[in-house]
Each structure stands twice: as C-alpha cells, then as structure tokens.
Write a protein that holds these residues in place. Sequence first.
Motif, PDB file in Angstrom:
ATOM      1  N   ARG A  34      84.603  69.819  48.556  1.00 45.78           N
ATOM      2  CA  ARG A  34      84.663  68.346  48.034  1.00 45.78           C
ATOM      3  C   ARG A  34      83.182  68.174  47.561  1.00 45.78           C
ATOM      4  O   ARG A  34      82.238  69.199  47.580  1.00 45.78           O
ATOM      5  N   GLY A  36      79.522  65.881  47.358  1.00 50.02           N
ATOM      6  CA  GLY A  36      78.815  64.794  48.067  1.00 50.02           C
ATOM      7  C   GLY A  36      77.705  64.486  47.197  1.00 50.02           C
ATOM      8  O   GLY A  36      76.438  64.845  47.203  1.00 50.02           O
ATOM      9  N   LYS A  88      76.457  51.418  56.118  1.00 50.78           N
ATOM     10  CA  LYS A  88      77.500  52.359  56.395  1.00 50.78           C
ATOM     11  C   LYS A  88      78.832  51.586  55.946  1.00 50.78           C
ATOM     12  O   LYS A  88      78.910  50.667  56.470  1.00 50.78           O
ATOM     13  N   ARG A  89      79.653  52.557  55.387  1.00 49.13           N
ATOM     14  CA  ARG A  89      81.144  51.937  54.969  1.00 49.13           C
ATOM     15  C   ARG A  89      81.982  52.987  54.772  1.00 49.13           C
ATOM     16  O   ARG A  89      81.821  53.657  53.527  1.00 49.13           O
ATOM     17  N   GLY A  90      82.870  53.233  55.658  1.00 50.50           N
ATOM     18  CA  GLY A  90      83.636  54.419  55.320  1.00 50.50           C
ATOM     19  C   GLY A  90      82.864  55.730  55.368  1.00 50.50           C
ATOM     20  O   GLY A  90      82.037  55.931  56.397  1.00 50.50           O
ATOM     21  N   ARG A  91      83.124  56.413  54.656  1.00 54.48           N
ATOM     22  CA  ARG A  91      82.390  57.811  54.436  1.00 54.48           C
ATOM     23  C   ARG A  91      81.020  57.906  53.452  1.00 54.48           C
ATOM     24  O   ARG A  91      80.368  58.924  53.424  1.00 54.48           O
ATOM     25  N   ALA A  92      80.804  56.467  53.165  1.00 53.96           N
ATOM     26  CA  ALA A  92      79.688  56.470  52.405  1.00 53.96           C
ATOM     27  C   ALA A  92      78.468  55.758  53.092  1.00 53.96           C
ATOM     28  O   ALA A  92      78.691  55.052  54.096  1.00 53.96           O
ATOM     29  N   SER A  93      77.253  55.975  52.423  1.00 60.32           N
ATOM     30  CA  SER A  93      76.184  54.967  53.291  1.00 60.32           C
ATOM     31  C   SER A  93      75.180  54.720  52.221  1.00 60.32           C
ATOM     32  O   SER A  93      75.043  55.443  50.806  1.00 60.32           O
ATOM     33  N   SER A 105      74.442  57.526  49.003  1.00 57.43           N
ATOM     34  CA  SER A 105      74.954  58.970  49.447  1.00 57.43           C
ATOM     35  C   SER A 105      76.514  58.682  49.405  1.00 57.43           C
ATOM     36  O   SER A 105      77.024  58.011  50.489  1.00 57.43           O
ATOM     37  N   ALA A 107      80.557  58.932  49.399  1.00 52.76           N
ATOM     38  CA  ALA A 107      81.569  59.782  50.098  1.00 52.76           C
ATOM     39  C   ALA A 107      81.878  61.275  49.540  1.00 52.76           C
ATOM     40  O   ALA A 107      81.486  61.438  48.218  1.00 52.76           O
ATOM     41  N   ALA A 108      82.385  62.196  50.145  1.00 49.22           N
ATOM     42  CA  ALA A 108      82.646  63.387  49.791  1.00 49.22           C
ATOM     43  C   ALA A 108      84.004  63.211  48.733  1.00 49.22           C
ATOM     44  O   ALA A 108      84.971  62.644  49.415  1.00 49.22           O
ATOM     45  N   GLU A 118      82.779  56.123  41.801  1.00 50.49           N
ATOM     46  CA  GLU A 118      81.975  55.415  43.018  1.00 50.49           C
ATOM     47  C   GLU A 118      80.666  54.830  42.543  1.00 50.49           C
ATOM     48  O   GLU A 118      80.104  53.719  42.864  1.00 50.49           O
TER      49      GLU A 118
END
Length: 459
Positions: A34, A36, A88-93, A105, A107-108, A118
């Motif tokens: 992935r 990131g 934080k939200r899901g896999r993102a920050s 940052s 999500a992957a 994104e």
Amino acid sequence: MATTTDPTLDEPLRSYDDLLSVFRQAEKPFSEFRIGPEMEKPGVCGRTFEPIRYDGDRGVLAVLQYFIDQHGWQADREHEQGPIIALKRGRASITLEPGGQLELSGAAMDDVHQVCAEFRGHMRELKPISDKLEIRWLGVGFHPFARREDLPWVPKDRYKIMREYLPKRGSHALDMMQRTSTVQANYDFSSEEDAMRKMRVALALGPLTTALFSNSPWLEGKPHGGKSYRARVWLDVDNDRAGLVEPLWRPDAGYRHYVEWALDVPMFLVKRNGKIFANTGQTFRSFWQDGFEGLKPTQNDWQTHLNTLFPEVRLKKTIEVRGADAPSSRLACALPALWTGIFYDTKALAEAEALTRDWTYAEVSALRTRIWKEGLQAMFREKPLSEWGLQLISIAEGGLHRRNRKSQSGKDESVHLVPLRELVAQGCTAADKLLEGLDPQAPDLRRQIVERTDLMLAR
C-alpha cells in the motif's frame, strides 16, 4: 500519540532478534503493498498573515474541534485530561507538528488516485472552517516569513524534550521543528532483500528527490538565494540521527546494519504508564545494556526510538521517503506517484538500482550540501540534476504504466507526474516558479507570497 493496546509492545527486549523483529514482522506479500502519504502545511491569518496559534478562537485547536464536531474525527490526547494533539478517523490521522503545522497522515491506499482523492477530500473538509476563521494554508517547505519567536509550540511531551535537547546538537534544530513542512510517503517491503534494495536506491536518490521538490525560496519575508531552506536546515539539526545512513551503502547491508546504526543514536525519552521520562544523550545501546533509572527497554521503547530517527529515508514498519518540501496543491500527489512507480514495479526498481549502482556515499553526501542552494541546476557527474530528474521520472512513469491502475477517467497513475515533468523539463523547481516575476521590494510582498502558495487556490 495514541494509547498502546498491543500487550506485546510492553514485553522486554531479550535478544538481538527482538530488535530485528519489528522489520521482519512488517514484511508483506506484494499483493498487500500500500501507499501511506503524509503532508504538512503551516497556517497563517488571512488578514495579518501572522502564524496561527495553537489555541484561541482562530487557532489550530479550533480547527481540530471543528473536524471532531462536523466530520466524525476523534480526539487523541497524550493524557486523559490533556490537550488535543491529534485526531483519528478510521485508518487516517491528523497530527500537529511542533509549530502548529497541520499534517494529514492518510490511510494506506492501493493507488495514487486514491491518495489524491483523500487529499482533495481533506482540503474540502478544511475549507469551511478555514474560511470562517480566515486561515490560509500554505504549500511551502519552510515558513516564508515567520521568525521562530512568532510561532507557537504545540503542547506535546516529546516536543518539550526535543526543544531542549536538539539545539545542543544543531543550530537549525528549532527551525526544523517550527518552520519546516514536508511531504512524505510510506511503502511496504516483502523481505529483507527487498527492503535493503529500496532503502539503498532511495538514499542514493535522496538529494535528487530534494531538488525535484524544492519549494522554499524565502526566509523571513525575503528570498534567501536558494531553492529549499528546509534542505538547508536539515544539514544542521542532529547529524547523529539524520542524513544518508552510511552503513546501508554496503553491498551486504541488511536489517542488522540499520539496527546497529540506530542503537548508537541518542534517545529522547522513555514512557511508562502514561508518564514521560526525558532520557536525552543515552544511546539506545546503552539503555539496552544498562537500563535507565531502574527501567529496562521494551519493544515499545525500541519502536518509539525508531520513530525519533530522522534520516532522509527511514526504515520502520514501512520505508518512509522523507526528503521533499511540502508542495503546492498541483504537485501534492507527485511524490507518492514518483516513488510508487519506482518501488512497486520490478522493472522500474531494477532500472533505478542500475542508475545509482556505482554512486558513492561520499559523492552523494557532498551533493546533498549543495541542493538547498542550487536545486536542479546542481551538477552531478557532469550533468545537471534536471537531466537526472527526467531520467528518474521516466523510470517512474514506466512503472506506473505497467501497474496500469486507472482512474475513473481512464488515466493511469502517471498522470500525477505530469506537472512535475513539465517543471523539470524547463530545468525549474517549484521554488523558481514561486519567485518568477516577484518584486522583493513590493509593499504587499506577504500577500503575494500567500497568494502563490495558498493550497486552497487551484494552480
């Protein structure tokens, strides 16, 4: 820093294999690779052009609270009653750099099209509150007019320790913390051999990467005479933990060479039960062997230490390419596109490896000292870096063509390299374009700079 929930991170380091395990456990099959992305940006007040504060009615904290209230982000604090220092939200920050720079940052993602989507979605979410608070977000690698004393300090425990320790290591340490902004991208690896090939190629191409993305021509409101003041700063931050990681230039380099390098870098801190202990100056090797005030190192201490190393390319659970200035919105996806094309295509990686095979640590390190001033005009092996840059872009484009990941409009990921290729074909960096036609003596220079770097304005 989110609260750790993995109990294995609290286990003591018992053997050398424990140090290597963070890399071995991160190995993935190619099908799980992935991208990131990370991108930082400073904010300024739309009327006065002063840097925004951390708190207050028009500070970055108000922006974070808006994201919590309106877009489903969750607050992240270092202590239960502590200030918000990330979301934080899901896999993102969304995190904050020491001077209040806002960092997404992501999500992957599977491909660069998703990375760009994104980023655009983040900017759409950011626009209403930015308009309301009259904040302008700048796509630039070094704050164009703020002095150190003009900028806030984000109340994060690690930053307090770094603020006291790093100035003892380099004269530009505080500039790095408060005034620089960057774009980074993280990549996966399938094996030790794959990781070392990618690290070696990316380190060799580190100065070229910096030149391609040079985008910080101003210092405290005036042109400084070069292309990237962020790159100038990084020459004098803390050379123990920065630079091009000489041990990885060995033909037999492996995880252990990175571990040996990391063990001899001084630490910042130890964290136990939510409490931070400053531990500057002691190398991790010494901490591992002798402990610190009765504390013995854990896997979490080791991974925290790896995150406090700042080489141009960093090895953690991913390979992080770090050498670029924060870009304009038009170039926002170019760095992820460039390194996705190189790292995630077998032929492209082999071509990049062949391009740099006989480059030496000494000559590339010497080149690194000139990039901040000369950019793509710097000469390397009797050719300007603009020519080397076009070769590298062509290699990446080939990799992206072969990946054949199409957008909804039917274009592959190489479309995200088009604006970079256009610049480099002219022998230009983004910094050159920012300075073009600008009168340094103009009374409204700050306004002109903001208009040229505002991430909300499509260019």
